[in-house]
Design a protein around this motif. Structure first.
Motif, PDB file in Angstrom:
ATOM      1  N   ASN A  52       0.839  -1.186   0.000  1.00  0.00           N
ATOM      2  CA  ASN A  52       0.000   0.000   0.000  1.00  0.00           C
ATOM      3  C   ASN A  52       0.878   1.240   0.000  1.00  0.00           C
ATOM      4  OD1 ASN A  52      -2.505  -1.516   0.353  1.00  0.00           O
ATOM      5  ND2 ASN A  52      -1.748  -1.929   2.429  1.00  0.00           N
ATOM      6  N   ASP A  53       0.280   2.381  -0.260  1.00  0.00           N
ATOM      7  CA  ASP A  53       1.036   3.634  -0.217  1.00  0.00           C
ATOM      8  C   ASP A  53       1.731   3.775   1.131  1.00  0.00           C
ATOM      9  OD1 ASP A  53       0.245   4.315  -2.727  1.00  0.00           O
ATOM     10  OD2 ASP A  53      -1.286   5.745  -2.100  1.00  0.00           O
ATOM     11  N   GLY A  54       3.010   4.118   1.090  1.00  0.00           N
ATOM     12  CA  GLY A  54       3.779   4.337   2.311  1.00  0.00           C
ATOM     13  C   GLY A  54       4.532   3.125   2.790  1.00  0.00           C
ATOM     14  N   ASP A  55       4.324   1.947   2.192  1.00  0.00           N
ATOM     15  CA  ASP A  55       5.039   0.747   2.615  1.00  0.00           C
ATOM     16  C   ASP A  55       6.513   0.824   2.222  1.00  0.00           C
ATOM     17  OD1 ASP A  55       2.746  -0.255   3.662  1.00  0.00           O
ATOM     18  OD2 ASP A  55       2.528  -1.924   2.254  1.00  0.00           O
ATOM     19  N   THR A  56       7.327   0.078   2.972  1.00  0.00           N
ATOM     20  CA  THR A  56       8.754  -0.044   2.685  1.00  0.00           C
ATOM     21  C   THR A  56       9.073  -1.499   2.396  1.00  0.00           C
ATOM     22  OG1 THR A  56       9.363   1.852   4.065  1.00  0.00           O
ATOM     23  CG2 THR A  56      11.085   0.236   3.608  1.00  0.00           C
ATOM     24  N   VAL A  57       9.833  -1.734   1.317  1.00  0.00           N
ATOM     25  CA  VAL A  57      10.276  -3.074   0.957  1.00  0.00           C
ATOM     26  C   VAL A  57      11.790  -3.124   1.114  1.00  0.00           C
ATOM     27  CG1 VAL A  57      10.432  -4.802  -0.873  1.00  0.00           C
ATOM     28  CG2 VAL A  57       8.366  -3.394  -0.637  1.00  0.00           C
ATOM     29  N   VAL A  58      12.273  -4.035   1.960  1.00  0.00           N
ATOM     30  CA  VAL A  58      13.711  -4.208   2.204  1.00  0.00           C
ATOM     31  C   VAL A  58      14.151  -5.490   1.483  1.00  0.00           C
ATOM     32  CG1 VAL A  58      15.518  -4.449   3.926  1.00  0.00           C
ATOM     33  CG2 VAL A  58      13.492  -3.060   4.423  1.00  0.00           C
ATOM     34  N   VAL A  59      15.203  -5.384   0.673  1.00  0.00           N
ATOM     35  CA  VAL A  59      15.625  -6.492  -0.180  1.00  0.00           C
ATOM     36  C   VAL A  59      17.030  -6.937   0.212  1.00  0.00           C
ATOM     37  CG1 VAL A  59      15.951  -7.271  -2.562  1.00  0.00           C
ATOM     38  CG2 VAL A  59      14.222  -5.522  -2.044  1.00  0.00           C
ATOM     39  N   ALA A  60      17.186  -8.241   0.455  1.00  0.00           N
ATOM     40  CA  ALA A  60      18.491  -8.794   0.803  1.00  0.00           C
ATOM     41  C   ALA A  60      19.367  -8.927  -0.441  1.00  0.00           C
ATOM     42  CB  ALA A  60      18.314 -10.163   1.467  1.00  0.00           C
ATOM     43  N   ASN A  61      20.677  -9.110  -0.227  1.00  0.00           N
ATOM     44  CA  ASN A  61      21.601  -9.282  -1.337  1.00  0.00           C
ATOM     45  C   ASN A  61      21.208 -10.469  -2.195  1.00  0.00           C
ATOM     46  OD1 ASN A  61      23.260  -7.086  -0.809  1.00  0.00           O
ATOM     47  ND2 ASN A  61      24.600  -8.252   0.554  1.00  0.00           N
ATOM     48  N   GLY A  62      21.542 -10.375  -3.478  1.00  0.00           N
ATOM     49  CA  GLY A  62      21.240 -11.432  -4.427  1.00  0.00           C
ATOM     50  C   GLY A  62      20.925 -10.835  -5.778  1.00  0.00           C
ATOM     51  N   THR A  75       8.699   2.776  -0.662  1.00  0.00           N
ATOM     52  CA  THR A  75      10.152   2.901  -0.526  1.00  0.00           C
ATOM     53  C   THR A  75      10.747   1.521  -0.752  1.00  0.00           C
ATOM     54  OG1 THR A  75      10.004   4.740   1.029  1.00  0.00           O
ATOM     55  CG2 THR A  75      12.038   3.469   1.037  1.00  0.00           C
ATOM     56  N   LEU A  76      11.724   1.463  -1.661  1.00  0.00           N
ATOM     57  CA  LEU A  76      12.359   0.196  -2.013  1.00  0.00           C
ATOM     58  C   LEU A  76      13.834   0.293  -1.652  1.00  0.00           C
ATOM     59  CD1 LEU A  76      11.801  -2.553  -3.385  1.00  0.00           C
ATOM     60  CD2 LEU A  76      12.387  -1.488  -5.569  1.00  0.00           C
ATOM     61  N   LEU A  77      14.270  -0.486  -0.647  1.00  0.00           N
ATOM     62  CA  LEU A  77      15.625  -0.391  -0.106  1.00  0.00           C
ATOM     63  C   LEU A  77      16.392  -1.684  -0.361  1.00  0.00           C
ATOM     64  CD1 LEU A  77      14.887   1.264   3.363  1.00  0.00           C
ATOM     65  CD2 LEU A  77      15.491   2.382   1.207  1.00  0.00           C
ATOM     66  N   GLY A  78      17.496  -1.578  -1.101  1.00  0.00           N
ATOM     67  CA  GLY A  78      18.385  -2.707  -1.293  1.00  0.00           C
ATOM     68  C   GLY A  78      19.491  -2.709  -0.264  1.00  0.00           C
ATOM     69  N   SER A  79      20.162  -3.853  -0.133  1.00  0.00           N
ATOM     70  CA  SER A  79      21.203  -3.993   0.887  1.00  0.00           C
ATOM     71  C   SER A  79      22.552  -3.460   0.444  1.00  0.00           C
ATOM     72  CB  SER A  79      21.346  -5.475   1.277  1.00  0.00           C
ATOM     73  OG  SER A  79      20.129  -5.962   1.808  1.00  0.00           O
ATOM     74  N   SER A  80      22.788  -3.335  -0.871  1.00  0.00           N
ATOM     75  CA  SER A  80      24.081  -2.853  -1.353  1.00  0.00           C
ATOM     76  C   SER A  80      23.976  -2.514  -2.826  1.00  0.00           C
ATOM     77  CB  SER A  80      25.166  -3.915  -1.156  1.00  0.00           C
ATOM     78  OG  SER A  80      26.349  -3.548  -1.833  1.00  0.00           O
ATOM     79  N   MET A  81      24.578  -1.397  -3.220  1.00  0.00           N
ATOM     80  CA  MET A  81      24.541  -1.009  -4.617  1.00  0.00           C
ATOM     81  C   MET A  81      25.470  -1.854  -5.478  1.00  0.00           C
ATOM     82  SD  MET A  81      26.582   2.637  -4.405  1.00  0.00           S
ATOM     83  CE  MET A  81      26.494   2.980  -6.165  1.00  0.00           C
ATOM     84  N   ASP A  82      26.217  -2.759  -4.877  1.00  0.00           N
ATOM     85  CA  ASP A  82      27.073  -3.664  -5.637  1.00  0.00           C
ATOM     86  C   ASP A  82      26.506  -5.078  -5.705  1.00  0.00           C
ATOM     87  OD1 ASP A  82      29.067  -1.740  -6.181  1.00  0.00           O
ATOM     88  OD2 ASP A  82      29.857  -1.989  -4.154  1.00  0.00           O
TER      89      ASP A  82
END
Length: 593
Positions: A52-62, A75-82
Motif C-alpha cells: 500500500n502507499d507508504g510501505d517499505t520493501v527491504v531487499v536482501a543481497n542477491g 520505498t524500495l531499499l536494497g542492501s548494497s549497490m554492488d
C-alpha cells in the motif's frame, strides 16, 4: 510533556496501521504478507503487488531477475549497490523499474538493454527519490516525469542518456546531484549526460559527466523552453556541447564548473564547450580548457570571471569574453584526460583561479570564490597543495659546430621561476648541486663539447618561486665521436613517453633495451582491447623508435571509422634468455582529433 507523548504515540500508531515494512530474500518462503525475514518474499514484484502507499520493501543481497512495476507510493531499499541486483536484461517492454512515485536506494539495476528504434530506461517514475544505486545497460538511465524528484549519489554507466527529465512548467524542480555518469560508445547515436527535455526548473550540481569524445552530443542540455536551469560544481568532458543552453525563459546559471576536452565533431562550427543561445545565460567562475571552442556565442550571454586554457578558440564572439576573464594554466593537482576517469581538479597553491571568481559569489569558507568546480556555494573547503612544477618535457639534444644544444618544452605554472641543467658522465646519475651546470629561464641551453670520446648525460629540472624542484626530465645521453651527431645510449630497459602527446594522427614511441631479447610493443584502447601490434620480434640492444598512426584503423564500436579521440595504452614487453620476461612497462597516450 503530555502533548509530546501523545504526538509520538499518534505517529507510531499511524505507521503501524497504514505503513508496513516488508522483506524480500533469495531464500524467502514467499508467504504473504512478507513482514519478517522468516516470511520474506522470494520476488520483489510479488512483494510490491501487496504493498500500500507508504510501505517499505527491504531487499536482501542477491540477483533478482525481474522487471518491476508499482502503482503505489513505496520505498524500495536494497542492501548494497554492488551486490543487491535487479537484473532486467531482456525483460519487459520499456523499463526495469516503472513507478508513479517511489523512493529507491541501495541497488545495482540492470536495464533491458540498448534498443534501436525503441526508447527504454532503467528506472522511470513521475516522482522519484533515488539514492546510492548503480544504473546500467539501457538507452536511458533514469527518466523523471512531470513531477519533481531527486537523483543523488548514483553511478550511471553504459547508457545513451544518463538522466532524462520531462517536466511541468512551474511545479517540476528536479535535482541531479553528486552522480557519476559514464556514457558508452554507440554506433551512430549521439549521447547526452543529462537531458532536460521540456519545461521545469532543474538543478544539476556536483556531478562528473563523461562522454566518449566526438560521439557525445551534450553533457547537460535543455532543448525546449526551460523556465530556469542551475548548473554548478560539475566536471563535464568529451561532448560536442559540454553545456547546451537553448530556450530559457528566466535564467540559466552556469557557475563554477570544469569543462574539458570538448572536440570538434565535423565541419560545423555550431558547437562549443558552452553553447549559449540568447541573453539568459549567466556564465561565471568556470574553467574551460583543452577545447576546440570555449564558448559559442549566439546572443549576448552575461559571461565573466571564467578561466580559459589551451582552447583553439576561447569564444566565437567578443560577447563571450568578460573583462575579468583569465587566460592561464589553471594548475590542477593532477590534470589528465577526463574521460579516462583519472585526475584531480582541485587547485594547487598559486593557481591563478584562487579567489579570482565573481566577487558576489562566495566559497563555503566565506572568502571570494575560486574559479572551478570546488569553488562557489556548492564547492568545498580544502588546503591548497604547494606542488612542485611538472618535470620538463621532451628533452632533446643535438650536436652542431662543436656545441651541444639541449631543448625542451616550456613549463606553464604561474609560479615557475627557472630551470637547472645537470650533467654527468654516468648514466642514471643523481642530480644534485655538484652536477649543476646552468640556471636559466629559457628552454634552450648550449655549451661547447666537454670532451670527445666520452658519453655525456643530461637532465633538467624546473623550480618555482618557493624553491620547489620538479622531478627530473628524461635523461639524454650524447656520445661524442668524430661524427658530430648525438646518439642515445641503450644503457638500460626503458619505454619513453610517446611524442607528441596528445597526438593526431601519428606519434613516435621510443624505447631502449639493454640486451638482445624478444620485443613486443602493442597498443590497447582504454577498454583493454588490442588495437595494433607494432613490434613482435627479436631485437639487439639499442634505442628504437616506432610510429603509430590512428588513421586507417578500425574500432569495433565504431565500425569502419578511424579511431576516436581518447586514451590509448602502449605496452612494452621484453623476453630474455630461456623465455623469461626481463622488462615490462606501459604508458598512457591521448589521441585528440
Amino acid at each position: 510533556m503530555r502533548k509530546n507523548l501523545l504526538l509520538v504515540y499518534l505517529i507510531l500508531f499511524s505507521l503501524c496501521t497504514f505503513a508496513q515494512v516488508r522483506f524480500v530474500s533469495k531464500i524467502g518462503s514467499s508467504t504473504p504478507p512478507y513482514t519478517s525475514w522468516e516470511t520474506a518474499s522470494d520476488s520483489i514484484q510479488k512483494c510490491i503487488n501487496i504493498c500500500n502507499d507508504g510501505d517499505t520493501v527491504v531487499v536482501a543481497n542477491g540477483v533478482y531477475k525481474e522487471f518491476l512495476i508499482t502503482k503505489t507510493a513505496i520505498t524500495l531499499l536494497g542492501s548494497s549497490m554492488d551486490s543487491c541486483i535487479i537484473d532486467g536484461t531482456g525483460l519487459g517492454v520499456y523499463y526495469t523499474v516503472e513507478a508513479k512515485k517511489i523512493t529507491l536506494a541501495g541497488f545495482k539495476i540492470i536495464g533491458k538493454g540498448v534498443s534501436t528504434g525503441m526508447w527504454n530506461a532503467v528506472v522511470s517514475a513521475n516522482n522519484i527519490n533515488i539514492n546510492s544505486c548503480t544504473i546500467t545497460n539501457a538507452n536511458v538511465g533514469v527518466a523523471i516525469g512531470p513531477s519533481s524528484g531527486r537523483v543523488e549519489n548514483l553511478i550511471i554507466k553504459d547508457v545513451e542518456i544518463g538522466v532524462h527529465t520531462f517536466c511541468a512548467y512551474d511545479t517540476c524542480k528536479p535535482v541531479i546531484s553528486n552522480c557519476v555518469i559514464l556514457l558508452r560508445h554507440y554506433q551512430g547515436n549521439l549521447l547526452m549526460g543529462i537531458d532536460n527535455y521540456h519545461n521545469g526548473q532543474p538543478t544539476v550540481e556536483n556531478n562528473i559527466i563523461l562522454g566518449p569524445p566526438k560521439q557525445s552530443a551534450s553533457g547537460i542540455s535543455n532543448l525546449i523552453f526551460l523556465k530556469s536551469m542551475k548548473v554548478w560544481g560539475n566536471m563535464i568532458a568529451g561532448f560536442i556541447y559540454n553545456i547546451e543552453v537553448n530556450s530559457i525563459i528566466d535564467t540559466a546559471l552556469i557557475v563554477n564548473n570544469v569543462l574539458l576536452d570538448y572536440q570538434k565533431r565535423g565541419d560545423s562550427d555550431y558547437e562549443g564547450s558552452i553553447w549559449a543561445v540568447g541573453d539568459k545565460s549567466y556564465i561565471r567562475n568556470n574553467i574551460i580548457a583543452n577545447s576546440y571552442i570555449g564558448i559559442n556565442v549566439l546572443g549576448s550571454p552575461n559571461s565573466d570571471y571564467n578561466l580559459f586554457w589551451n582552447n583553439s578558440t576561447n569564444a566565437t564572439d567578443a560577447r563571450g569574453i568578460g573583462a575579468h576573464d583569465i587566460f592561464a594554466d589553471p594548475m590542477f593537482v593532477k590534470d589528465t584526460l577526463a574521460y579516462s576517469g583519472m585526475g584531480d581538479f582541485h587547485l594547487q597553491k598559486y593557481s591563478p583561479a584562487i579567489d579570482a571568481g565573481d566577487p558576489s559569489i562566495l566559497d563555503k569558507d566565506g572568502s571570494r570564490s575560486d574559479i572551478g568546480m570546488y569553488g562557489g556555494p556548492t564547492g568545498e573547503s580544502y588546503t591548497y597543495q604547494d606542488l612542485a612544477p611538472k618535470p620538463p618535457r621532451n628533452l632533446t639534444a643535438a650536436v652542431n659546430n662543436g656545441n651541444i644544444t639541449l631543448k625542451w618544452l616550456k613549463n606553464t605554472e604561474t609560479d615557475f621561476s627557472y630551470y637547472k641543467v645537470y650533467r654527468d658522465e654516468s648514466a642514471n646519475f643523481t642530480y644534485d648541486s655538484t652536477k649543476t651546470i646552468a640556471l636559466i629561464s629559457d628552454t634552450t641551453y648550449t655549451e661547447p663539447i666537454p670532451q670527445e670520446g666520452k658519453t655525456i648525460y643530461y637532465k633538467v629540472t624546473a623550480w618555482d618561486n618557493t624553491y620547489h624542484q620538479s622531478p627530473a626530465s628524461e635523461e639524454v645521453a650524447v656520445k661524442i665521436t668524430n661524427v658530430e651527431k648525438p646518439l642515445l645510449i641503450a644503457n638500460d630497459y626503458k619505454l619513453f613517453q610517446n611524442y607528441p602527446n596528445p597526438f593526431n594522427p601519428t606519434t613516435m614511441i621510443s624505447y631502449r633495451i639493454k640486451e638482445r631479447g624478444y620485443v613486443k610493443l602493442v597498443v590497447h584502447d582504454i577498454k583493454g582491447e588490442l588495437v595494433k601490434v607494432l613490434v613482435n620480434k627479436e631485437q639487439e640492444a639499442g634505442y628504437y623508435e616506432e610510429t603509430f598512426s590512428a588513421d586507417g584503423l578500425t574500432q569495433p564500436d565504431l565500425g569502419a571509422n578511424n579511431f576516436a579521440s581518447g586514451i590509448y595504452l602502449f605496452s612494452l614487453t621484453v623476453i630474455g634468455e630461456k623465455g623469461i620476461p626481463v622488462f615490462t612497462d606501459m604508458k598512457k597516450s591521448i589521441l585528440l582529433k
